[in-house]
Design an enzyme around this catalytic site. Structure first.
Site, PDB file in Angstrom:
ATOM      1  N   ASP A  11       0.877  -1.173   0.000  1.00 58.39           N
ATOM      2  CA  ASP A  11       0.000   0.000   0.000  1.00 58.39           C
ATOM      3  C   ASP A  11       0.911   1.218   0.000  1.00 58.39           C
ATOM      4  O   ASP A  11       1.691   1.415   0.937  1.00 58.39           O
ATOM      5  CB  ASP A  11      -0.890   0.021   1.243  1.00 58.39           C
ATOM      6  CG  ASP A  11      -1.978  -1.040   1.197  1.00 58.39           C
ATOM      7  OD1 ASP A  11      -2.360  -1.450   0.088  1.00 58.39           O
ATOM      8  OD2 ASP A  11      -2.447  -1.459   2.261  1.00 58.39           O
ATOM      9  N   ASP A 130     -13.659  -3.438  -2.015  1.00 60.34           N
ATOM     10  CA  ASP A 130     -13.516  -3.192  -0.578  1.00 60.34           C
ATOM     11  C   ASP A 130     -14.907  -3.291   0.025  1.00 60.34           C
ATOM     12  O   ASP A 130     -15.787  -2.488  -0.300  1.00 60.34           O
ATOM     13  CB  ASP A 130     -12.946  -1.794  -0.306  1.00 60.34           C
ATOM     14  CG  ASP A 130     -11.462  -1.692  -0.609  1.00 60.34           C
ATOM     15  OD1 ASP A 130     -10.832  -2.741  -0.845  1.00 60.34           O
ATOM     16  OD2 ASP A 130     -10.933  -0.567  -0.609  1.00 60.34           O
TER      17      ASP A 130
END
Length: 256
Positions: A11, A130
């Site tokens: 990330d 998500d």
């Protein structure tokens, strides 16, 4: 039967690898290129690179970092964050990515998934989801780094984008992200049962058994993790050997 894959996830925010809990409280975890080199040498099956603020900042992905990452490693590279157009996908592939992960743009315009699959092939198109549980047996999709609810049911949406040409689903449980309590197995199983393409389980790995559960109980083709690898709790080799010892088919050549 295909071998299960282990995918470390980078990330990236402001050119640095970060790791948080439930998508917030980010901690610096190093340089993405150095991390990619380490994971490549350690025998990771693939690498996932997500520019986590590109969508919310409304800016293009950091192509220079992608290019340097791709040049430094030989394993397949999936890149996501701020992928909005066919030109964005083309730029990523030219920079060395093997697959482009799309999320916010796919929610906004389903045709984008179809157009991307037609232009570049389904094998290049990963749709990222998500999801957060809103009631038992139902999970809602959130976009913009987990900040924006969509009202969309995650399982129905997964089915829809696969029908449009998505070649893989990257499924993250927002409830479990960074919590180290294991994957959301009911969510993972619901999606893997609903689609006929590989599903990458993401969000919640804290132990090696959690990796096993994602494949064995959740039906995932690949398991993605960040914290346990970035901060040295476990190595890729330890993870692969544990999964193999639990009866899962793994690629064991090249592990260090």
């Amino acid at each position: 039967m295909l071998k299960s894959r282990i995918i470390p996830c980078l990330d990236v925010k402001d050119g640095r690898v970060v790791k948080g809990v439930n998508f917030v409280d980010l901690t610096d975890a190093g340089d993405p290129v150095e991390a990619a080199i380490r994971y490549d040498a350690a025998g990771a099956d693939e690498l996932c690179f997500l520019d986590i603020t590109a969508s919310s900042d409304d800016r293009p992905i950091l192509l220079d970092v992608v290019r340097r990452t791709a040049e430094a490693c030989f394993m397949p590279l999936t890149v996501g964050g701020g992928v909005r157009t066919l030109d964005d996908i083309r730029a990523l592939l030219l920079a060395g990515a093997d697959k482009a992960s799309i999320m916010t743009a796919a929610v906004a315009n389903r045709d984008f998934v179809r157009e991307a699959a037609e232009k570049f092939g389904s094998q290049c198109v990963v749709v990222a989801i998500d999801a957060k549980q809103v009631r038992p047996g139902r999970w809602e999709i959130f976009t913009h780094g987990g900040r924006k609810p969509t009202g969309l049911d995650a399982v129905d949406y997964a089915r829809e984008v696969v029908a449009l040409g998505a070649g893989e689903i990257l499924l993250t449980s927002m409830d479990r992200d960074g919590a180290k309590t294991g994957f959301d197995i009911p969510l993972t199983k619901a999606v893997t049962d609903a689609v006929n393409v590989p599903v990458i389980a993401s969000g919640g790995v804290g132990t090696l058994d959690h990796l096993v559960e994602g494949v064995r109980d959740g039906g995932a083709s690949a398991v993605l993790a960040a914290s346990i690898f970035h901060f040295g709790e476990f190595t890729i080799a330890e993870a692969k050997l544990h999964m193999a010892n639990c009866g899962l088919r793994m690629r064991l050549d090249g592990i260090v």
